[in-house]
Design a protein around this motif. Structure first.
Motif, PDB file in Angstrom:
ATOM      1  N   THR A  22     -59.669  18.600   5.770  1.00 48.88           N
ATOM      2  CA  THR A  22     -58.452  17.961   5.282  1.00 48.88           C
ATOM      3  C   THR A  22     -57.928  18.723   4.080  1.00 48.88           C
ATOM      4  N   VAL A  23     -56.629  18.925   4.012  1.00 53.80           N
ATOM      5  CA  VAL A  23     -55.991  19.499   2.830  1.00 53.80           C
ATOM      6  C   VAL A  23     -55.507  18.342   1.964  1.00 53.80           C
ATOM      7  N   VAL A  24     -55.964  18.321   0.719  1.00 56.07           N
ATOM      8  CA  VAL A  24     -55.628  17.238  -0.213  1.00 56.07           C
ATOM      9  C   VAL A  24     -54.765  17.814  -1.329  1.00 56.07           C
ATOM     10  N   ARG A  25     -53.613  17.199  -1.558  1.00 55.58           N
ATOM     11  CA  ARG A  25     -52.705  17.626  -2.628  1.00 55.58           C
ATOM     12  C   ARG A  25     -52.578  16.516  -3.648  1.00 55.58           C
ATOM     13  N   CYS A  26     -52.775  16.863  -4.913  1.00 55.17           N
ATOM     14  CA  CYS A  26     -52.658  15.906  -6.010  1.00 55.17           C
ATOM     15  C   CYS A  26     -51.501  16.317  -6.911  1.00 55.17           C
ATOM     16  N   ARG A  27     -50.711  15.368  -7.312  1.00 53.21           N
ATOM     17  CA  ARG A  27     -49.603  15.621  -8.227  1.00 53.21           C
ATOM     18  C   ARG A  27     -49.833  14.915  -9.561  1.00 53.21           C
ATOM     19  N   ASP A  28     -51.087  14.519  -9.808  1.00 53.09           N
ATOM     20  CA  ASP A  28     -51.409  13.834 -11.058  1.00 53.09           C
ATOM     21  C   ASP A  28     -51.384  14.810 -12.221  1.00 53.09           C
ATOM     22  N   ASP A  29     -51.114  14.299 -13.416  1.00 46.95           N
ATOM     23  CA  ASP A  29     -51.187  15.140 -14.613  1.00 46.95           C
ATOM     24  C   ASP A  29     -51.875  14.388 -15.748  1.00 46.95           C
ATOM     25  N   HIS A  30     -52.773  13.470 -15.406  1.00 43.67           N
ATOM     26  CA  HIS A  30     -53.448  12.687 -16.442  1.00 43.67           C
ATOM     27  C   HIS A  30     -54.672  13.440 -16.965  1.00 43.67           C
ATOM     28  N   ARG A  31     -54.849  13.415 -18.268  1.00 46.06           N
ATOM     29  CA  ARG A  31     -55.978  14.099 -18.878  1.00 46.06           C
ATOM     30  C   ARG A  31     -57.234  13.242 -18.855  1.00 46.06           C
ATOM     31  N   GLY A  32     -57.063  11.916 -18.808  1.00 50.43           N
ATOM     32  CA  GLY A  32     -58.219  11.024 -18.812  1.00 50.43           C
ATOM     33  C   GLY A  32     -58.876  10.914 -17.448  1.00 50.43           C
ATOM     34  N   TRP A  33     -60.073  10.354 -17.427  1.00 53.12           N
ATOM     35  CA  TRP A  33     -60.831  10.229 -16.186  1.00 53.12           C
ATOM     36  C   TRP A  33     -60.314   9.065 -15.353  1.00 53.12           C
ATOM     37  N   SER A  34     -60.343   9.253 -14.044  1.00 51.40           N
ATOM     38  CA  SER A  34     -59.970   8.189 -13.117  1.00 51.40           C
ATOM     39  C   SER A  34     -61.081   7.147 -13.048  1.00 51.40           C
ATOM     40  N   THR A  35     -60.803   6.035 -12.397  1.00 49.07           N
ATOM     41  CA  THR A  35     -61.808   5.002 -12.169  1.00 49.07           C
ATOM     42  C   THR A  35     -62.905   5.560 -11.261  1.00 49.07           C
ATOM     43  N   PRO A  36     -64.176   5.305 -11.556  1.00 47.19           N
ATOM     44  CA  PRO A  36     -65.257   5.819 -10.702  1.00 47.19           C
ATOM     45  C   PRO A  36     -65.108   5.335  -9.266  1.00 47.19           C
ATOM     46  N   GLU A  37     -65.386   6.240  -8.323  1.00 42.05           N
ATOM     47  CA  GLU A  37     -65.328   5.898  -6.913  1.00 42.05           C
ATOM     48  C   GLU A  37     -66.478   6.595  -6.193  1.00 42.05           C
ATOM     49  N   PRO A  38     -67.091   5.950  -5.196  1.00 44.45           N
ATOM     50  CA  PRO A  38     -68.215   6.577  -4.497  1.00 44.45           C
ATOM     51  C   PRO A  38     -67.732   7.566  -3.430  1.00 44.45           C
ATOM     52  N   ALA A  39     -68.399   8.712  -3.346  1.00 47.32           N
ATOM     53  CA  ALA A  39     -68.114   9.640  -2.253  1.00 47.32           C
ATOM     54  C   ALA A  39     -68.538   8.989  -0.948  1.00 47.32           C
ATOM     55  N   ASP A  40     -67.780   9.253   0.119  1.00 42.39           N
ATOM     56  CA  ASP A  40     -68.066   8.573   1.387  1.00 42.39           C
ATOM     57  C   ASP A  40     -68.642   9.491   2.457  1.00 42.39           C
ATOM     58  N   ALA A  41     -68.946  10.746   2.110  1.00 37.47           N
ATOM     59  CA  ALA A  41     -69.437  11.664   3.137  1.00 37.47           C
ATOM     60  C   ALA A  41     -70.154  12.846   2.504  1.00 37.47           C
ATOM     61  N   TYR A  42     -70.943  13.541   3.328  1.00 33.13           N
ATOM     62  CA  TYR A  42     -71.462  14.851   2.942  1.00 33.13           C
ATOM     63  C   TYR A  42     -70.313  15.842   3.044  1.00 33.13           C
TER      64      TYR A  42
END
Length: 256
Positions: A16-36
């Motif tokens: 999958t190609v993932v594109r992010c347009r975020d520009d926040h310097r702070g950390w996002s909310t923790p989220e669990p990885a769902d795959a190897y």
């Protein structure tokens, strides 16, 4: 804002190609990885915190994920684009053979080229793309020395300066002075924690920039050499061939 475009989907893997347009310097909310999986930056850079701490992810650093691993992200450099390779548990174990998966992976020139070629083989998912993918992930199965403490922070700061092409990154001595470290310690820690000497890492960044320009087309190699700080076109050619096994002219045909 984050968007995802599926390129390949098979029972044992998806790309999958993932594109992010975020520009926040702070950390996002923790989220669990769902795959190897393996995630490689295609354009731009961002910060990720995972099971082995926080690091920059960009043209020279990729990372591996395992299910349930807590992840956080920050995008102080603006937007970015990456390739997310998810693997079935069966394929993961076949490739890693019970070896521990490193949190981060040094992306050398050949791994970068393999990444780009994988994206071009989506039309043949069961043979060409599958072979590219297996070779791509296979290059990431050898862990590099990790660890925390001041040495890790020093290397992260050095990598950031090299990635940003900061003035002090023009040489080992000015970079060490800017980081308030001895040149010997910086050189030793850098190779121990990335697996490559600092000079080769810097050249790797320049080769990645050259690859981008060559892939985009319409570039004179002599001009490109000057823009990237090589002494001349021959110097560019030698460096690119040493990292990728191909000359710029061959890459132009391969990626055209």
């Amino acid at each position: 804002m984050r968007t995802a475009t599926r390129l390949l989907a098979r029972p044992d893997f998806r790309v999958t190609v993932v594109r992010c347009r975020d520009d926040h310097r702070g950390w996002s909310t923790p989220e669990p990885a769902d795959a190897y999986g393996l995630v490689l930056a295609r354009r731009g850079a961002f910060r990720r915190a995972g099971r082995h701490g926080a690091t920059w992810v960009g043209s020279t650093v990729a990372y591996l994920t395992v299910p349930g691993e807590e992840e956080r992200f920050a995008h102080p450099a603006g937007g970015d684009e990456c390739t997310s390779v998810h693997l079935s548990e069966r394929l993961w174990r076949e490739l890693f053979d019970d070896r521990p998966a490193p949190g981060t992976v040094h992306v050398d020139g050949r791994l970068d080229l393999a990444h780009r070629l994988l994206l071009r083989d989506a039309a043949d998912p069961d043979h060409a793309a599958a072979e590219r993918l297996v070779r791509l992930v296979g290059r990431a199965v050898t862990p590099v020395a990790a660890g925390g403490g001041p040495g890790r922070r020093l290397v992260e700061r050095a990598r950031a300066a090299l990635h940003d092409d900061a003035p002090e990154a023009a040489g080992l001595l000015p970079l060490a002075r800017a980081l308030d470290a001895s040149p010997y310690r910086l050189s030793r820690e850098f190779q121990a924690r990335t697996g490559v000497p600092l000079t080769r890492y810097r050249n790797r960044l320049r080769v990645a920039r050259a690859l981008d320009r060559i892939e985009q087309g319409d570039v004179r190699l002599a001009d490109l050499a000057g823009e990237l700080g090589f002494s001349d076109q021959a110097h560019l050619t030698r460096t690119v061939r040493a990292h990728l096994g191909h000359t710029p002219g061959e890459l132009r045909r391969l990626l055209g």
